[in-house]
Design a protein around this motif. Structure first.
Motif, PDB file in Angstrom:
ATOM      1  N   LEU B  85       0.833  -1.201   0.000  1.00  0.00           N
ATOM      2  CA  LEU B  85       0.000   0.000   0.000  1.00  0.00           C
ATOM      3  C   LEU B  85       0.864   1.246   0.000  1.00  0.00           C
ATOM      4  N   ASP B  86       0.478   2.249  -0.773  1.00  0.00           N
ATOM      5  CA  ASP B  86       0.945   3.612  -0.568  1.00  0.00           C
ATOM      6  C   ASP B  86      -0.188   4.337   0.140  1.00  0.00           C
ATOM      7  N   ALA B  87       0.030   4.740   1.387  1.00  0.00           N
ATOM      8  CA  ALA B  87      -0.969   5.575   2.058  1.00  0.00           C
ATOM      9  C   ALA B  87      -0.815   6.997   1.518  1.00  0.00           C
ATOM     10  N   PRO B  88      -1.906   7.740   1.424  1.00  0.00           N
ATOM     11  CA  PRO B  88      -1.811   9.109   0.886  1.00  0.00           C
ATOM     12  C   PRO B  88      -0.724   9.956   1.551  1.00  0.00           C
ATOM     13  N   VAL B  89      -0.460   9.753   2.854  1.00  0.00           N
ATOM     14  CA  VAL B  89       0.538  10.570   3.561  1.00  0.00           C
ATOM     15  C   VAL B  89       1.965  10.324   3.032  1.00  0.00           C
ATOM     16  N   HIS B  90       2.138   9.300   2.221  1.00  0.00           N
ATOM     17  CA  HIS B  90       3.453   9.008   1.641  1.00  0.00           C
ATOM     18  C   HIS B  90       3.963  10.204   0.819  1.00  0.00           C
ATOM     19  N   PHE B  91       3.026  10.910   0.160  1.00  0.00           N
ATOM     20  CA  PHE B  91       3.388  12.096  -0.640  1.00  0.00           C
ATOM     21  C   PHE B  91       2.512  13.310  -0.351  1.00  0.00           C
ATOM     22  N   ALA B  92       1.605  13.205   0.634  1.00  0.00           N
ATOM     23  CA  ALA B  92       0.695  14.324   0.920  1.00  0.00           C
ATOM     24  C   ALA B  92       0.558  14.507   2.431  1.00  0.00           C
ATOM     25  N   SER B  98      -1.538   4.718   6.931  1.00  0.00           N
ATOM     26  CA  SER B  98      -1.985   3.340   6.664  1.00  0.00           C
ATOM     27  C   SER B  98      -3.142   2.914   7.549  1.00  0.00           C
ATOM     28  N   ASP B  99      -3.096   3.314   8.824  1.00  0.00           N
ATOM     29  CA  ASP B  99      -4.130   2.877   9.778  1.00  0.00           C
ATOM     30  C   ASP B  99      -5.405   3.716   9.672  1.00  0.00           C
ATOM     31  N   GLU B 100      -5.339   4.845   8.972  1.00  0.00           N
ATOM     32  CA  GLU B 100      -6.491   5.755   8.917  1.00  0.00           C
ATOM     33  C   GLU B 100      -7.410   5.541   7.711  1.00  0.00           C
ATOM     34  N   ILE B 101      -6.949   4.782   6.720  1.00  0.00           N
ATOM     35  CA  ILE B 101      -7.761   4.604   5.506  1.00  0.00           C
ATOM     36  C   ILE B 101      -9.003   3.778   5.838  1.00  0.00           C
ATOM     37  N   PRO B 102     -10.214   4.312   5.581  1.00  0.00           N
ATOM     38  CA  PRO B 102     -11.445   3.556   5.878  1.00  0.00           C
ATOM     39  C   PRO B 102     -11.504   2.249   5.068  1.00  0.00           C
ATOM     40  N   LEU B 103     -12.008   1.182   5.660  1.00  0.00           N
ATOM     41  CA  LEU B 103     -12.093  -0.103   4.965  1.00  0.00           C
ATOM     42  C   LEU B 103     -12.813   0.034   3.624  1.00  0.00           C
ATOM     43  N   ASN B 104     -13.880   0.833   3.584  1.00  0.00           N
ATOM     44  CA  ASN B 104     -14.650   0.966   2.346  1.00  0.00           C
ATOM     45  C   ASN B 104     -13.847   1.555   1.187  1.00  0.00           C
ATOM     46  N   GLN B 105     -12.770   2.295   1.534  1.00  0.00           N
ATOM     47  CA  GLN B 105     -11.919   2.874   0.484  1.00  0.00           C
ATOM     48  C   GLN B 105     -11.034   1.800  -0.152  1.00  0.00           C
ATOM     49  N   LEU B 106     -10.927   0.659   0.537  1.00  0.00           N
ATOM     50  CA  LEU B 106      -9.991  -0.395   0.123  1.00  0.00           C
ATOM     51  C   LEU B 106     -10.675  -1.558  -0.585  1.00  0.00           C
ATOM     52  N   MET B 107     -11.967  -1.408  -0.860  1.00  0.00           N
ATOM     53  CA  MET B 107     -12.685  -2.467  -1.583  1.00  0.00           C
ATOM     54  C   MET B 107     -13.696  -1.866  -2.541  1.00  0.00           C
ATOM     55  N   GLY B 108     -13.851  -2.515  -3.691  1.00  0.00           N
ATOM     56  CA  GLY B 108     -14.788  -1.992  -4.678  1.00  0.00           C
ATOM     57  C   GLY B 108     -14.691  -2.735  -6.003  1.00  0.00           C
ATOM     58  N   ILE B 197     -13.065   7.716  -8.142  1.00  0.00           N
ATOM     59  CA  ILE B 197     -12.482   6.402  -7.894  1.00  0.00           C
ATOM     60  C   ILE B 197     -12.017   6.291  -6.440  1.00  0.00           C
ATOM     61  N   LYS B 198     -11.924   5.052  -5.942  1.00  0.00           N
ATOM     62  CA  LYS B 198     -11.516   4.828  -4.553  1.00  0.00           C
ATOM     63  C   LYS B 198     -10.010   4.680  -4.397  1.00  0.00           C
ATOM     64  N   ALA B 199      -9.382   4.020  -5.381  1.00  0.00           N
ATOM     65  CA  ALA B 199      -7.941   3.742  -5.310  1.00  0.00           C
ATOM     66  C   ALA B 199      -7.431   3.358  -6.696  1.00  0.00           C
ATOM     67  N   VAL B 200      -6.100   3.389  -6.856  1.00  0.00           N
ATOM     68  CA  VAL B 200      -5.489   2.929  -8.107  1.00  0.00           C
ATOM     69  C   VAL B 200      -4.464   1.836  -7.787  1.00  0.00           C
ATOM     70  N   GLY B 201      -4.240   0.957  -8.766  1.00  0.00           N
ATOM     71  CA  GLY B 201      -3.257  -0.105  -8.591  1.00  0.00           C
ATOM     72  C   GLY B 201      -2.508  -0.364  -9.883  1.00  0.00           C
ATOM     73  N   VAL B 202      -1.254  -0.789  -9.766  1.00  0.00           N
ATOM     74  CA  VAL B 202      -0.425  -1.072 -10.939  1.00  0.00           C
ATOM     75  C   VAL B 202       0.358  -2.380 -10.774  1.00  0.00           C
ATOM     76  N   GLU B 224      -5.656  13.951  -2.767  1.00  0.00           N
ATOM     77  CA  GLU B 224      -7.115  13.742  -2.726  1.00  0.00           C
ATOM     78  C   GLU B 224      -7.481  12.501  -1.911  1.00  0.00           C
ATOM     79  N   ASN B 225      -6.519  11.980  -1.122  1.00  0.00           N
ATOM     80  CA  ASN B 225      -6.751  10.785  -0.307  1.00  0.00           C
ATOM     81  C   ASN B 225      -7.165   9.558  -1.119  1.00  0.00           C
ATOM     82  N   ILE B 226      -6.558   9.420  -2.297  1.00  0.00           N
ATOM     83  CA  ILE B 226      -6.768   8.214  -3.110  1.00  0.00           C
ATOM     84  C   ILE B 226      -5.515   7.341  -2.981  1.00  0.00           C
ATOM     85  N   PRO B 227      -5.602   6.200  -2.252  1.00  0.00           N
ATOM     86  CA  PRO B 227      -4.423   5.350  -2.023  1.00  0.00           C
ATOM     87  C   PRO B 227      -3.956   4.649  -3.298  1.00  0.00           C
TER      88      PRO B 227
END
Lengths: 268, 268
Positions: B85-92, B98-108, B197-202, B224-227
């Motif tokens: 995971l990159d938590a948004p605080v990594h660059f913002a 990591s512990d603050e991201i709501p579960l709903n943001q991590l599934m979809g 969108i909730k999150a991006v992955g590569v 924008e708090n998009i992990p």
């Protein structure tokens, strides 16, 4: 007669269409997820004789020469502390390591055995087959492939070491002072013989009680490739049945356990 | 007439009962889970200038004085390596850790943008808005709350550093030799303005391409708090739409990222 037959066939078509319409996304939106995981910090609880616990080291935190904000850490942790997985190989040579446990073994319908009252007066309580029988009298037989969670009420003490594990001392001398409830080995053996479960979980540090010397419950369950989830949080928020568990451990190759993110879904 | 009415009412009752009968457990049994996570080992890929990668230390492995088998490890890892995971605080600064991201943001619902052909001839390819437009022409507009996954085809190279990140060298001098495709910053900005969108992955090491110096895609999305999910495996096994993602990171308090277990469900 013709008109009646037409109505019957139409009714079946309607039903089939409705069943196919429900997607996973739609079904999940009809309930909520509960996080059963504690975070990892310098407060995370490990076995007293573990030399080091969780340690987070800042690698960088600030403005880079290029002019943008950046923060990054590295961390150290024993596999067995905080909310974590016990892989069967932890106590059973040749059984599944953390990376080998099939995903389907880590998710299923939750059965919550509540022994809070019995533990309130007895920190050394071990859950017995009678506690299972009492649950089954009210709720029916434990369904196949259930994930069996034991609610002792100890979660409310986390992370107060004195109350949660019985001592705040460190080192080998502290082991004899460990007091917290968990699963009786006889119940573990009974479950192997009489029920088909995927995994067990507890709201205490271990699936054997604090005073255990032989960790027999670990030995019995792990020999059958039944993983354990320890230091589970928020168990008080689950119903005795009806919740669905998804437990995803860090995928450590040849791991004997590791950090676990375990969540429960409860429908409305 | 009476008999016809009776049949109609009966048919509606049947439908209602069937709809209520579908549980999460039953729905999940109609599909399969795919693990999109690489395991953590001494082969796990980290940024070339990270002094140390994943390290597993045996604490005990053998027969205890009490006579039973026992094995346990401790491990070290930077937050940003392997499937993570990159938590948004990594660059913002000030955004979710990591512990603050709501579960709903991590599934979809998963949307898979396949740019494999474009990347095959160009390790420095950056996914553009045109690639999104092409997907939407075939599949309709990206649905709200989707998890956007970018399939470059790089997954087949993991963990061959030379092929996967462009160099097997270590240290700061290796940074200039990083070559792998990812998301163009202009697309990141377009997504913020035009899609939800909730999150991006590569399936590469970073949501910015290997030659990036300013990591602008990170900056734009994390503000924008998009992990972000990086080094995702098995993306070639997902359909372009229809899969459902659950991504559960290790819950590191104040973490900027961390080990991620990400899985995808595909219905039959």
């Amino acid at each position: 007669m013709k008109s009646i037959l037409l109505i019957i066939s139409f009714s079946f078509m309607t039903c089939n269409v409705k069943k196919e319409e429900i997607t996973l996304s739609q079904l999940l939106s009809k309930g909520q997820w509960i996080d059963l995981s504690y975070d990892f910090s310098d407060q995370t609880i490990y076995w007293p004789n573990n030399p080091v616990g969780f340690k987070l080291d800042t690698q960088f935190n600030g403005i880079t020469p290029a002019g943008f904000y950046y923060s990054s850490n590295a961390f150290f942790s024993p596999e067995h502390g905080g909310t974590h997985l016990d892989a069967p190989v932890h106590f059973a040579k040749g059984k599944w390591s953390s990376d080998e446990i099939p995903l389907n073994q880590l998710m299923g319908d939750a059965v919550v055995i509540d022994v809070t009252e019995k533990c309130a007066g007895n920190a050394d309580y071990q859950v017995t087959t009678d506690d299972i029988t009492a649950w089954e009298k009210r709720n029916g037989s434990i369904p196949d492939d259930a994930i069996l969670l034991f609610r002792t009420g100890w979660g409310k003490y986390y992370p107060d070491k004195e109350k949660y594990i019985g001592t705040a001392e460190k080192g080998d001398s502290a082991i004899a002072k460990l007091h917290f409830p968990s699963i009786h080995p006889d119940l573990a053996s009974w479950l192997i013989k009489n029920r088909k479960i995927k995994a067990v979980g507890v709201d205490t540090p271990s699936i054997d009680y604090g005073q255990s010397k032989d960790f027999k419950t670990h030995q019995v369950l792990y020999a059958e490739n039944i993983p354990g989830f320890e230091n589970i949080g928020n168990l008080d928020q689950l119903p005795l049945k009806g919740a669905y568990i998804i437990a995803l451990p860090m995928k450590i190759k040849d791991g004997t356990g590791g950090p676990l993110r375990i969540i429960a879904w409860i429908g409305n």
